[in-house]
Design a protein around this motif. Structure first.
Motif, PDB file in Angstrom:
ATOM      1  N   LYS A 164       7.426  -1.801  -4.655  1.00 46.88           N
ATOM      2  CA  LYS A 164       7.230  -1.102  -3.380  1.00 46.88           C
ATOM      3  C   LYS A 164       6.114  -0.060  -3.520  1.00 46.88           C
ATOM      4  CE  LYS A 164      11.094   0.245  -1.641  1.00 46.88           C
ATOM      5  NZ  LYS A 164      12.261   1.020  -1.189  1.00 46.88           N
ATOM      6  N   ALA A 165       6.095   0.664  -4.629  1.00 49.04           N
ATOM      7  CA  ALA A 165       5.057   1.672  -4.851  1.00 49.04           C
ATOM      8  C   ALA A 165       3.680   1.029  -4.976  1.00 49.04           C
ATOM      9  CB  ALA A 165       5.375   2.487  -6.098  1.00 49.04           C
ATOM     10  N   ILE A 166       3.614  -0.096  -5.651  1.00 48.32           N
ATOM     11  CA  ILE A 166       2.338  -0.808  -5.808  1.00 48.32           C
ATOM     12  C   ILE A 166       1.845  -1.300  -4.454  1.00 48.32           C
ATOM     13  CG2 ILE A 166       1.259  -2.894  -6.746  1.00 48.32           C
ATOM     14  CD1 ILE A 166       3.060  -2.434  -9.258  1.00 48.32           C
ATOM     15  N   GLU A 167       2.733  -1.861  -3.645  1.00 42.38           N
ATOM     16  CA  GLU A 167       2.345  -2.342  -2.318  1.00 42.38           C
ATOM     17  C   GLU A 167       1.869  -1.195  -1.430  1.00 42.38           C
ATOM     18  OE1 GLU A 167       1.819  -5.390  -1.037  1.00 42.38           O
ATOM     19  OE2 GLU A 167       2.102  -5.947  -3.133  1.00 42.38           O
ATOM     20  N   ARG A 168       2.566  -0.063  -1.484  1.00 43.57           N
ATOM     21  CA  ARG A 168       2.118   1.104  -0.703  1.00 43.57           C
ATOM     22  C   ARG A 168       0.713   1.519  -1.109  1.00 43.57           C
ATOM     23  NH1 ARG A 168       7.375   4.609  -1.589  1.00 43.57           N
ATOM     24  NH2 ARG A 168       8.737   3.649  -0.061  1.00 43.57           N
ATOM     25  N   ARG A 169       0.477   1.534  -2.396  1.00 38.29           N
ATOM     26  CA  ARG A 169      -0.838   1.948  -2.918  1.00 38.29           C
ATOM     27  C   ARG A 169      -1.927   0.980  -2.469  1.00 38.29           C
ATOM     28  NH1 ARG A 169      -5.163   3.440  -3.669  1.00 38.29           N
ATOM     29  NH2 ARG A 169      -6.066   4.190  -5.599  1.00 38.29           N
ATOM     30  N   LYS A 170      -1.630  -0.320  -2.533  1.00 40.31           N
ATOM     31  CA  LYS A 170      -2.600  -1.331  -2.109  1.00 40.31           C
ATOM     32  C   LYS A 170      -2.908  -1.215  -0.623  1.00 40.31           C
ATOM     33  CE  LYS A 170      -1.743  -4.932  -5.516  1.00 40.31           C
ATOM     34  NZ  LYS A 170      -1.223  -6.307  -5.701  1.00 40.31           N
TER      35      LYS A 170
END
Length: 61
Positions: free
Chosen positions: A33-39
């Protein structure tokens, strides 16, 4: 190996050696979820307790 921040190395070490199996799903969900938010360019809220709540929801006894 590329040099990663110390916190990332500690997280990886925790997942590899210390994390209880019943908490791996919660860890995976929150990291993804954190990676997707960052992307997507969104920053996570500083008071976001969803990870802590998801992590505490699973008993590790």
């Amino acid at each position: 190996m590329r040099k990663l921040p110390k916190s990332v190395n500690k997280t990886i070490r925790y997942i590899k050696y210390d994390a209880p199996e019943d908490k791996l799903d919660a860890l995976e969900r929150e990291i993804n979820k954190a990676i997707e938010r960052r992307k997507q360019g969104r920053e996570s809220e500083p008071n976001d307790r969803s990870f802590q709540n998801a992590f505490n929801a699973v008993d590790c006894d």
